[in-house]
Design an enzyme around this catalytic site. Structure first.
Site, mmCIF file in Angstrom:
data_model
loop_
_atom_site.group_PDB
_atom_site.id
_atom_site.type_symbol
_atom_site.label_atom_id
_atom_site.label_comp_id
_atom_site.label_asym_id
_atom_site.label_seq_id
_atom_site.Cartn_x
_atom_site.Cartn_y
_atom_site.Cartn_z
ATOM 1 N N GLN A 91 0.850 -1.189 0.000
ATOM 2 C CA GLN A 91 0.000 0.000 0.000
ATOM 3 C C GLN A 91 0.886 1.238 0.000
ATOM 4 O O GLN A 91 1.801 1.341 0.806
ATOM 5 C CB GLN A 91 -0.876 -0.026 1.247
ATOM 6 N N GLY A 92 0.624 2.159 -0.918
ATOM 7 C CA GLY A 92 1.413 3.381 -0.990
ATOM 8 C C GLY A 92 0.553 4.610 -0.741
ATOM 9 O O GLY A 92 0.206 5.338 -1.684
ATOM 10 N N GLU A 125 -5.647 10.007 18.185
ATOM 11 C CA GLU A 125 -6.080 11.414 18.208
ATOM 12 C C GLU A 125 -6.973 11.714 17.007
ATOM 13 O O GLU A 125 -8.015 12.371 17.143
ATOM 14 C CB GLU A 125 -4.858 12.340 18.218
ATOM 15 N N SER A 127 0.738 6.702 2.766
ATOM 16 C CA SER A 127 1.439 7.685 3.599
ATOM 17 C C SER A 127 2.714 8.191 2.937
ATOM 18 O O SER A 127 3.364 7.472 2.172
ATOM 19 C CB SER A 127 1.828 7.060 4.939
ATOM 20 N N GLU A 167 -14.072 -3.231 4.201
ATOM 21 C CA GLU A 167 -13.621 -4.165 5.228
ATOM 22 C C GLU A 167 -14.469 -4.138 6.477
ATOM 23 O O GLU A 167 -14.261 -4.901 7.409
ATOM 24 C CB GLU A 167 -12.172 -3.839 5.593
#
Lengths: 386, 330
Positions: free
Chosen positions: A132-133, A368, A135, A250
């Site tokens: 997965q790309g 957060e 971030s 999901e």
């Protein structure tokens, strides 16, 4: 309220249980098989990949895919029950989770027929390992600020930028990535979802060693990496919608399996806590919280099975499990004393788990950010930002 | 696999909510708090005549023969309204207990007269005793029935003026049967009380969100600040989770699941702790105004603190859950 499964679902469970009892890999006994992917040695990787292939060839990893792509066309309940049974038996998890859980649903919903035929089979068999790309070094919680550029050159996109926290990058074959295709559009609007081959000159993998010493992550430097425009999934500049839908798919399918895993962690935790009088209340709270987690999961699942819109309980799940795991491993290290400051080989290394749990409240949306999401989207409080 | 309520249960939920909105507003709660015994008898008689006291009573005694989930539905709605009514003790504990003992004549009398029944486990600390018309004592292995005039009630100076505590001195009373026979009734009561707590938490969450959205400081609603948002997100988690586990426990009690006792303790342990958490955060987020007698928050705050320790507190039920832990749920 009726929390029993239907006879059809129970029949499916028996089928799954019977297959697993017959095919479960003997080598997995005594090893930790639910840890982070990418940290294992080459031998274990080969064994895990082979186990993935066997599950994939038997159709268990593609239960919800339509028959024309090799699936069984079942509903979300089948995935839930399969995952739960796997967790009960403690069999190793698939090695291609990004492909199975994120990319496959995206291809089935947004992909072209050609994309589906080319990429789906390799996901199921683990012949093609996907990364997965999303971030980037400067785009974490604020993902929409990502800066990796993709510029058109004839029939290709030429991609330049950096992706980070990429799991399995060293073993990966292909990546699905969010890249900026329109630098002038506002934030979410100029982003595309592209597939690219990691085995090419414009791609450099730099492993990132983590706090605990493992190498499961990497930074992926894209410096003129190329991919055909035909490898954009969905609309050009429409990638944000595609990625959001991937995460939605999901919903509900892993919750009960996680409950089973937590119960197993709890059983081991209870053993090391023993009769320690100072720790009984913390132990009780840990147990209570697991059962509350399960009740939330069942409630959420019930809504998913009825195609009802996600209730607030769905957004609660990530915070709940990541903080439960953190608290449970806190307690373990509290009672272990110096032994909890050393690594030990074996099925349950509490120090490794403790460190893994520190990551759990950061990845896939920090605690957060999750609290902001609950406050803004569920409670309707004024938005902090974009 | 269905976690939601049935159509009948939802209709009941709507009916109780409508009743509570119409007849038990904050002014009624405030008046009851200042009354002699902390109960609003008009609302009590109305809820008796609407049949809710008999939700868990056998049909042979004029009840609806429904069970733990329906009682939890009613209790939750009454908790949202902070109803000054002894519903859980009478309808979710005493009546199912009397039903289990085959005391249909007493059940019929409770329903016909709209009798408020206090359940005595520890005579030093009895909830809802000040307004009770009769007492069901579960003590020393035997269950006994006591008429009001045979009991000396000494009210205590209680935090929650709409659910007061008292010490009671009981006479011999009428023996009804062995205490173990009413154990399932206690599970129903624990589930219903957990649901009542959950309803109260929902009210505190709703009002605190309203306050955080309307109260302006530094030129913005305070709810725009992350420090406030994160408190409220934590309150939301506790509130939603209380709902989930209370209904889960109620369902387990209703079907007589083997882990019903375990889940009742899980639910009460969780809801008790959540009650203190949500009450505390709601008070903090209301700032100075929440600390005044004039503000309605005081009633829900005090009820939360009180309910958290009735029928066992978080520590007791947590240890009980540990002792009963059946392992991984099927």
């Amino acid at each position: 309220v009726d929390l029993r499964w239907s006879p059809e679902h129970e029949a499916f469970r028996r089928e799954a249980r019977a297959w697993l009892a017959h095919h479960r890999p003997a080598w997995a006994a005594g090893r930790r098989v639910d840890g982070r992917l990418g940290d294992e040695d080459d031998e274990t990787w080969a064994l895990r990949r082979d186990w993935h292939r066997r599950m994939g060839e038997a159709g268990w990893l593609t239960l919800r895919w339509p028959a024309e792509y090799g699936g069984r066309g079942l509903g979300v309940a089948a995935d839930v029950i399969w995952n739960e049974e796997c967790a009960r038996l403690g069999v190793p998890e698939p090695v291609n989770p990004a492909g199975l859980r994120l990319l496959a649903p995206v291809l089935l919903r947004f992909g072209s027929d050609d994309q589906r035929r080319r990429f789906l089979p390799g996901i199921a068999t683990a012949d093609c390992i996907w990364c997965q790309g999303f971030s980037e070094p400067d785009a974490g919680s604020d993902l929409a600020s990502l800066r990796t550029r993709a510029v058109r050159d004839g029939g290709d996109l030429v991609i330049t930028g950096r992706k980070v926290w990429t799991t399995l990058a060293e073993r990966g074959d292909w990546m699905f990535a969010l890249v900026r295709t329109d630098p002038h559009a506002l934030r979410h609007r100029g982003i595309s979802f592209v597939l690219l081959d990691l085995r090419q000159p414009g791609v450099e993998i730099r492993p990132i060693r983590q706090l605990g010493g493992g190498h499961g992550f990497a930074e992926v430097i894209l410096d003129g990496a190329r991919t055909p425009v035909a490898n954009v999934v969905g609309d050009v500049n429409g990638g944000w919608t595609v990625a959001a839908a991937a995460l939605e798919h999901e919903r509900g399918s892993a919750g009960l399996a996680n409950y089973v895993r937590f119960r197993r962690i709890f059983a081991d935790l209870r053993q090391i806590v023993g009769d320690d009088p100072g720790a009984q209340h913390a132990l009780a709270r840990s147990l209570v919280d697991i059962e509350v987690f399960r009740a939330n999961v069942l409630r959420s699942l019930s809504a998913v099975l009825r195609d009802e819109p996600p209730g607030p309980e769905a957004s609660v799940t990530k915070l709940f499990w990541s903080e439960w795991y953190r608290d449970a491993t806190d307690l373990a290290l509290e009672v272990l004393g110096p032994a909890g400051r050393t690594f030990c080989a074996g099925e349950r290394d509490w120090l490794v788990e403790y460190l893994d749990a520190r990551a759990g409240t950061i990845y896939a949306g920090t605690s957060e950010i999750q609290r902001n999401v609950l406050a803004e989207r569920v409670l309707g409080l004024p938005r902090e930002s974009g | 696999m269905h976690f939601g309520l049935t159509e009948d249960q939802r209709a009941m939920e709507a009916a109780v909510r409508q009743f509570a909105e119409r007849e038990i507003g904050p002014a009624v709660v405030r008046a009851a708090a200042e009354s002699a015994d902390g109960v609003d008898w008009t609302a009590w008689r109305r809820s008796a005549s609407l049949g809710w006291l008999g939700v868990g009573a056998p049909a042979t005694a004029g009840g609806l023969a429904l069970a733990a989930v329906e009682l939890a539905v009613v209790a939750r709605e009454l908790g949202y309204a902070n109803a000054p009514l002894p519903f859980v003790s009478t309808a979710a504990y005493a009546i199912p207990a009397l039903g289990a003992l085959g005391a249909d004549d007493l059940v019929a009398r409770v329903l016909a007269d709209g009798l408020a029944v206090a359940v005595v486990e520890d005579p030093e600390w009895v909830a809802d005793a000040t307004g009770a018309g009769a007492f069901l004592a579960i003590d020393g292995g035997v269950v006994t029935w006591h008429e009001r005039d045979e009991v000396t009630v000494t009210p205590r100076d209680s935090l929650d003026r709409t659910r007061r505590l008292a010490s009671v001195r009981l006479g011999a009373g009428q023996q009804l049967g062995p205490a173990h026979a009413v154990a399932p009734a206690r599970l129903i009561a624990v589930g219903a009380l957990s649901a009542e707590i959950g309803g109260g938490l929902q009210w505190m969450l709703d009002r605190t969100v309203e306050y955080a959205t309307s109260r302006v400081q530094f030129g913005r609603p305070i709810g725009a600040f992350q420090a406030v948002k994160h408190h409220l997100a934590d309150v939301l988690i506790r509130t939603e989770s209380s709902r989930s586990i209370a209904f889960h426990a109620a369902w387990a009690a209703a079907v007589g699941a083997p882990d019903a006792e375990y889940l009742a303790s899980v639910a009460k342990a969780y809801c008790s702790e959540a009650a203190l958490f949500v009450a505390g955060r709601s008070l903090q987020l209301h700032g100075g105004v929440g600390f005044t007698w004039e503000h309605d928050l005081q009633f829900w705050y005090k009820r939360a603190l009180t309910n958290a320790v009735l029928l066992g507190d978080a520590r007791e039920h947590g240890l009980r859950a540990l002792a009963l832990d059946p392992g991984i749920a099927a």
